[in-house]
Design an enzyme around this catalytic site. Structure first.
Site, short mmCIF file in Angstrom:
data_model
loop_
_atom_site.label_atom_id
_atom_site.label_comp_id
_atom_site.label_asym_id
_atom_site.label_seq_id
_atom_site.Cartn_x
_atom_site.Cartn_y
_atom_site.Cartn_z
N GLN A 102 41.31 30.91 32.18
CA GLN A 102 41.39 32.30 32.64
C GLN A 102 42.12 32.35 33.98
O GLN A 102 41.76 31.63 34.92
CB GLN A 102 39.99 32.93 32.78
N TYR A 172 38.87 43.16 39.53
CA TYR A 172 39.78 42.31 40.29
C TYR A 172 41.19 42.90 40.31
O TYR A 172 41.41 44.02 39.87
CB TYR A 172 39.70 40.87 39.77
N ARG A 224 41.90 40.26 29.25
CA ARG A 224 40.53 40.76 29.36
C ARG A 224 40.51 42.02 30.21
O ARG A 224 41.13 42.06 31.29
CB ARG A 224 39.63 39.71 29.99
N GLY A 316 28.16 34.50 26.92
CA GLY A 316 28.24 34.03 28.29
C GLY A 316 26.93 33.38 28.69
O GLY A 316 26.71 32.19 28.43
C1 LIG Z 1 27.62 33.08 35.81
C2 LIG Z 1 28.63 34.08 35.33
C3 LIG Z 1 29.94 34.00 35.76
C4 LIG Z 1 30.92 34.88 35.28
N1 LIG Z 1 32.23 34.70 35.64
C5 LIG Z 1 33.19 35.40 35.00
C6 LIG Z 1 34.56 35.06 35.16
O1 LIG Z 1 34.93 34.09 35.85
N2 LIG Z 1 35.47 35.82 34.51
C7 LIG Z 1 35.12 36.88 33.72
O2 LIG Z 1 36.00 37.54 33.16
N3 LIG Z 1 33.83 37.19 33.52
C8 LIG Z 1 32.86 36.47 34.11
N4 LIG Z 1 31.55 36.73 33.83
C9 LIG Z 1 31.19 37.76 32.83
C10 LIG Z 1 30.95 37.11 31.45
O3 LIG Z 1 32.16 36.59 30.92
C11 LIG Z 1 30.36 38.10 30.43
O4 LIG Z 1 31.28 39.17 30.21
C12 LIG Z 1 29.03 38.69 30.86
O5 LIG Z 1 28.17 37.72 31.39
C13 LIG Z 1 28.32 39.40 29.70
O6 LIG Z 1 28.14 38.52 28.62
P1 LIG Z 1 26.74 37.75 28.35
O7 LIG Z 1 25.69 38.81 28.21
O8 LIG Z 1 26.96 36.98 27.09
O9 LIG Z 1 26.47 36.88 29.53
C14 LIG Z 1 30.55 35.89 34.35
C15 LIG Z 1 29.22 35.99 33.95
C16 LIG Z 1 28.27 35.10 34.39
C17 LIG Z 1 26.87 35.20 33.86
#
Ligand SMILES: Cc1cc2nc3c(=O)[nH]c(=O)nc-3n(C[C@H](O)[C@H](O)[C@H](O)COP(=O)(O)O)c2cc1C
Length: 369
Positions: A102, A172, A224, A316
């Site tokens: 990413q 961002y 994204r 995630g």
């Molecule tokens: C620890 C953590 C770090 C994350 N870092 C990013 C990231 O670097 N880039 C991004 O697009 N989303 C990031 N997200 C968002 C996740 O990709 C995801 O969209 C979000 O957690 C919802 O999905 P989930 O319910 O399966 O966790 C992050 C989420 C978590 C929990």
């Protein structure tokens, strides 16, 4: 088998094939070395999770020094980073998963202490969500950042990744240019909806050019985005439709809709009362594959999400909580899937210390038993 729909292979336009429909969502782990190079802790974390999902998207990697938004963020801003990135790609790919890097610029969300001279930049001189005053980028600096996304793509190719995901979500820099709240420019990069689109589109074109110039094998490009902003003025569903239509024209491998909750409903900009992801899936149709994400914890949750005709489902937090989610379903052991953390889980689940600290310091972010 009940969960067969999750285990069909999938072919992307570029020619990359993945084994199943489960994607590891991009997640920042705060665990790269201070200079942005790849650390042993992050390799162990990915290695533990690389035996199931068909596609693994890494933590966001900053494409320029002034785009660094997190301590311990991996960097892809210079050639010295390629060796470590190659080890990361190999680790992810060791059992057949495809690896996507990413690529990211934090814009006004970068903490001043992480960027050179504390010079926090954005589309306009608008404060960040943390109250940091950003400086509007000059036109030549905008062009430099666009070029940096192309250079980051070249490095991802040289490091052996199977693709890049352009981070246009979560507030961002790309989103800052698209948003009527944070983009108050009146040059070619802002002033109308069409002009606010021009920065993200220029980045897509630059990344595509880098792939044509450097990739000798099929290479994925994904994008994204976050469909809405809570504040007004801010991005509405209606504006997101314009962004989606523009992205569809770019012939990408996938569009990834960043949501905390897969089934969340629109706030404004449409009278449609279905979930955002269903509305978006209908709009895009089969022109570009969509990745859906958000609070999918169980095999049952994933099957229900898949029934919306979304081809790919990302997990995630759940893959942090249960590194062997896919393998357990494959083995018929879905009843043993863990869906909440316990307070002593860090080592057993191979979670880097910095990520664990971030999780425990943000109550409510992750489910705990
Ligand atoms: C620890 C953590 C770090 C994350 N870092 C990013 C990231 O670097 N880039 C991004 O697009 N989303 C990031 N997200 C968002 C996740 O990709 C995801 O969209 C979000 O957690 C919802 O999905 P989930 O319910 O399966 O966790 C992050 C989420 C978590 C929990």
């Amino acid at each position: 088998m009940k969960y067969d729909a999750l285990f069909q292979s999938f072919n992307f336009k570029s020619g990359i094939e993945i084994e199943n429909r489960i994607v590891m969502a991009p997640m920042t782990h705060f665990a790269s070395n201070d200079d942005g190079s790849i650390s042993d802790a992050e390799l162990k974390y990915y290695s533990e999770r690389a035996n199931g999902p068909g596609l693994i998207i890494t933590a966001c990697a900053n494409v320029t020094a002034n785009g660094k938004a997190f301590p311990g963020q991996p960097a892809v801003d210079r050639d010295e980073m390629i060796t470590g990135l190659r080890t990361l790609a190999e680790t992810i790919k060791k059992n057949g998963a495809k690896a996507v890097l990413q690529i990211h610029h934090g814009g006004r969300e970068c903490p001043p202490e992480l960027v050179p001279n504390g010079d926090v930049v954005s589309a306009s001189d608008v404060e960040s969500s943390q109250g940091v005053q950003a400086r509007a980028l000059k036109e030549e600096e905008v062009a430099e950042i666009i070029r940096a996304f192309g250079e980051a793509t070249r490095r991802a190719i040289e490091a052996g990744f199977d693709g890049v995901e352009i981070h246009g979500a979560n507030g961002y820099l790309l989103q800052q240019f698209f948003s009527p709240f944070s983009n108050r420019r009146n040059d070619k990069w802002g002033g109308s909806l069409e002009k606010r689109l021009s920065f993200p589109m220029a980045i897509v074109d630059e990344v595509k050019n880098a792939v044509s110039a450097h990739a000798k094998e099929p290479f994925l490009i994904g994008y994204r985005l976050s469909p809405e902003e809570p504040h007004e003025p801010g991005i509405t569903m209606k504006e997101t439709f314009t962004l989606l239509d523009a992205l569809v024209e770019k012939d990408l491998d996938y569009i990834h809709i960043s949501l905390q909750e897969f089934w969340s409903k629109p706030r404004r900009g449409t009278t449609d009362t279905r979930s955002r992801i269903e509305i978006i899936q209908e709009r895009i149709g089969d022109k570009v594959p969509v990745i859906g994400v958000g609070s999918i914890y169980t095999a049952e949750d994933a099957i229900k999400a898949k029934e919306t005709n979304i081809p790919l489902i990302a997990l995630g937090r759940e893959l942090i909580i249960e590194p062997h989610w896919v393998e357990k379903i494959k083995a018929g052991e879905e009843a043993t899937i863990q869906t909440a953390l316990k307070k002593d889980d860090q080592e057993r689940l191979v979670i880097p210390a910095q990520l664990w600290q971030a999780i425990v310091n943000a109550p409510g972010w992750f489910p705990f038993n």
